[in-house]
Design a protein around this motif. Sequence first.
Motif, mmCIF file in Angstrom:
data_model
loop_
_atom_site.group_PDB
_atom_site.id
_atom_site.type_symbol
_atom_site.label_atom_id
_atom_site.label_comp_id
_atom_site.label_asym_id
_atom_site.label_seq_id
_atom_site.Cartn_x
_atom_site.Cartn_y
_atom_site.Cartn_z
ATOM 1 N N UNK A 130 -1.060 -5.379 18.965
ATOM 2 C CA UNK A 130 -0.914 -5.374 17.635
ATOM 3 C C UNK A 130 -2.042 -4.898 16.828
ATOM 4 N N UNK A 131 -1.841 -3.641 16.426
ATOM 5 C CA UNK A 131 -2.783 -2.776 15.595
ATOM 6 C C UNK A 131 -2.047 -2.300 14.380
ATOM 7 N N UNK A 132 -2.680 -2.382 13.148
ATOM 8 C CA UNK A 132 -2.149 -1.684 12.076
ATOM 9 C C UNK A 132 -1.987 -0.101 12.215
ATOM 10 N N UNK A 133 -0.796 0.325 11.683
ATOM 11 C CA UNK A 133 -0.302 1.862 11.994
ATOM 12 C C UNK A 133 -0.394 2.242 10.426
ATOM 13 N N UNK A 134 -0.725 3.746 10.311
ATOM 14 C CA UNK A 134 -0.857 4.456 8.929
ATOM 15 C C UNK A 134 0.080 4.281 7.879
ATOM 16 N N UNK A 135 1.379 4.148 8.293
ATOM 17 C CA UNK A 135 2.399 4.030 7.292
ATOM 18 C C UNK A 135 3.057 2.703 7.589
ATOM 19 N N UNK A 136 2.667 1.635 8.148
ATOM 20 C CA UNK A 136 3.082 0.317 8.093
ATOM 21 C C UNK A 136 4.462 0.297 9.249
ATOM 22 N N UNK A 137 4.257 0.976 10.206
ATOM 23 C CA UNK A 137 5.226 0.771 11.148
ATOM 24 C C UNK A 137 5.013 -0.598 12.021
ATOM 25 N N UNK A 138 3.868 -1.023 12.033
ATOM 26 C CA UNK A 138 3.527 -2.303 12.713
ATOM 27 C C UNK A 138 4.163 -3.391 11.912
ATOM 28 N N UNK A 139 4.532 -3.212 10.763
ATOM 29 C CA UNK A 139 5.035 -4.629 10.010
ATOM 30 C C UNK A 139 6.477 -4.535 10.215
ATOM 31 N N UNK A 140 7.213 -3.487 10.362
ATOM 32 C CA UNK A 140 8.599 -3.625 10.779
ATOM 33 C C UNK A 140 8.800 -4.086 12.004
ATOM 34 N N UNK A 141 8.032 -3.885 13.241
ATOM 35 C CA UNK A 141 8.060 -4.493 14.396
ATOM 36 C C UNK A 141 7.588 -5.780 14.142
ATOM 37 N N UNK A 142 6.668 -6.477 13.503
ATOM 38 C CA UNK A 142 6.430 -7.703 13.479
ATOM 39 C C UNK A 142 7.296 -8.626 12.866
ATOM 40 N N UNK A 143 7.623 -8.150 11.873
ATOM 41 C CA UNK A 143 8.960 -8.926 11.013
ATOM 42 C C UNK A 143 10.105 -9.341 11.957
ATOM 43 N N UNK A 144 10.639 -8.463 12.763
ATOM 44 C CA UNK A 144 11.690 -8.413 13.692
ATOM 45 C C UNK A 144 11.252 -9.240 14.971
ATOM 46 N N UNK A 159 6.383 -3.848 3.859
ATOM 47 C CA UNK A 159 5.939 -2.534 3.819
ATOM 48 C C UNK A 159 5.827 -1.878 2.349
ATOM 49 N N UNK A 160 6.355 -2.677 1.373
ATOM 50 C CA UNK A 160 6.291 -2.294 -0.135
ATOM 51 C C UNK A 160 4.652 -2.372 -0.191
ATOM 52 N N UNK A 161 4.056 -3.593 0.111
ATOM 53 C CA UNK A 161 2.579 -3.834 -0.102
ATOM 54 C C UNK A 161 1.857 -3.025 0.635
ATOM 55 N N UNK A 162 2.155 -2.362 1.814
ATOM 56 C CA UNK A 162 1.423 -1.593 2.478
ATOM 57 C C UNK A 162 1.381 -0.133 1.749
ATOM 58 N N UNK A 163 2.629 0.241 1.260
ATOM 59 C CA UNK A 163 2.700 1.573 0.685
ATOM 60 C C UNK A 163 1.667 1.371 -0.843
ATOM 61 N N UNK A 164 1.870 0.332 -1.351
ATOM 62 C CA UNK A 164 0.894 0.065 -2.449
ATOM 63 C C UNK A 164 -0.574 0.352 -2.024
ATOM 64 N N UNK A 165 -1.041 -0.265 -1.313
ATOM 65 C CA UNK A 165 -2.517 -0.257 -0.743
ATOM 66 C C UNK A 165 -2.991 1.231 -0.611
ATOM 67 N N UNK A 166 -2.105 1.866 0.030
ATOM 68 C CA UNK A 166 -2.469 3.415 0.476
ATOM 69 C C UNK A 166 -2.368 4.118 -0.911
ATOM 70 N N UNK A 167 -1.444 3.948 -1.641
ATOM 71 C CA UNK A 167 -1.340 4.973 -2.838
ATOM 72 C C UNK A 167 -2.245 4.459 -3.846
ATOM 73 N N UNK A 168 -2.813 3.243 -3.848
ATOM 74 C CA UNK A 168 -4.009 2.932 -4.885
ATOM 75 C C UNK A 168 -5.292 3.813 -4.710
ATOM 76 N N UNK A 169 -5.250 4.299 -3.493
ATOM 77 C CA UNK A 169 -6.541 5.004 -3.161
ATOM 78 C C UNK A 169 -6.579 6.287 -3.686
ATOM 79 N N UNK A 170 -5.156 6.955 -3.898
ATOM 80 C CA UNK A 170 -4.784 8.449 -4.079
ATOM 81 C C UNK A 170 -4.670 8.367 -5.565
ATOM 82 N N UNK A 171 -4.070 7.529 -6.326
ATOM 83 C CA UNK A 171 -3.699 7.796 -7.802
ATOM 84 C C UNK A 171 -3.930 6.398 -8.551
ATOM 85 N N UNK A 172 -4.096 6.789 -9.955
ATOM 86 C CA UNK A 172 -4.622 5.685 -10.797
ATOM 87 C C UNK A 172 -3.902 5.782 -11.807
ATOM 88 N N UNK A 173 -2.935 4.838 -12.336
ATOM 89 C CA UNK A 173 -2.367 3.787 -11.399
ATOM 90 C C UNK A 173 -1.631 4.388 -10.309
#
Length: 453
Positions: A140-154, A392-406
């Motif tokens: 169980x390791x984090x994946x770039x686009x949050x795929x691990x979260x979909x697996x974990x929830x189910x 996955x919403x939260x994962x997308x936020x933490x990635x995007x806030x490194x690229x854009x402000x806000x």
Amino acid sequence: MITRHYIRLGDRHVHYRKAGSGPILLMVHQSPRSSAEYAALMEKWAPHFTCIAPDTPGFGQSDPLPGEPDINDFAEAVHALLDALGIDRCAAYGFHSGAIILMTALKQSPARFTRAAMGGYAVWTPDEMALFGDAYLPPFHPADYGEHLTWLWNRILEQSWFFPWFATDEAHRLSVAHDDPARVDAVVREMLDAGNAYQAGYGAVLRAPRDIPPTDAEMPPCLITAYDGDPLQAHIDRLGDMPSGWEARKVATPDDHQHASLDHLLAGEYPEEPALPEADDRGFVAIDTGGFDGLIHWRGNRGSDALHLHEPGRALDSTAAPDALHIDLPGHGLSDDWNSQAPKDWAGWAALIDAVSAELGTLKTHIPAPPPGDPARLYPDLTPDRFGAYLTTAWQIVRARHFFEPWYEAKADNARAFDPADLALEKLATEHRDLLRARAARPYHLALLDKDN
């Protein structure tokens, strides 16, 4: 009130919860959970015992054991904790895999325990062990686009539908199936805390020998019960002959299991509770300001005269600097939430910060500027939903806030410079946990705006 504590064992920190007064009762949780699963039970048993519930190594907020530990290492970690706390003898309770760890600790040092109660004890057949194989504990390791979260929830959701969770056929259906987002979320968060360390802890339990002490062994009294719907209830019939003073029986409900366990534990005689030492570089302080009455998590140099606050939606885990003192503000990180609605004015937060400063002995406070953007959009609702989309919403936020402000303005004009090293998956995973825990991010942001105005 349940309090929370750390103690250092060599290079490792162990986190534990404590409640009640009187003789010590050690409570060993199941995998892949943490001591948080015992909160309600600790409140029930607090009138009778000083309940001590540690996070086992690698789970919750406890550091993992080094190398490839086996069940004996996890049991020895129990003894090491009791030694560090100055507890010579105590009663003990374990549930499911916690019972496996406790059973091993009992066999290692039976004189250490006055009495023991267990919720189920697994005795797998060779066919069942073959079914588990490697499928039960995938990496169980984090994946770039949050795929691990979909697996974990189910995976966590369907663990209540089938056992083992991947055996999706009628023969492995459970009678306790549910789709309660709050219950799934509680286990998901604990898996996120453990990360791939869950393999070591859970794997040690699955590989542990299933041998009850021989009938002539000198052992403290022990009661093993399992309730209807518990997949380990059938294992009661597999236990065989047990030492004198040991009993195993089936009960109807979880309440019946808890009542039987408590009655058994109360029948013993116990030494008085010793004073318990704590770590000097992290911990929790109890604060009561009226609007907040709970625990504030701190970490760092207790001798520092400056208190550092994190930004909204963050926590001390991802912002802590060396030789400084940091806290998780209410509704963030490991600190408790506000009693009701978090204040949106600075006065409410300032009163809390002043109280913490007085408790920790700091003279000045470093307060961050609020990040640019609309608070209503920066911190969307991340309440657990039936399908786990909040993860996955939260994962997308933490990635995007490194690229854009806000982060929600993904445009060239809003691009921000970033260090690719900040996209390391473990760093993103820490930020993701911080954001999920940030229940009061929006009001804190508004309070910072109020302060500046």
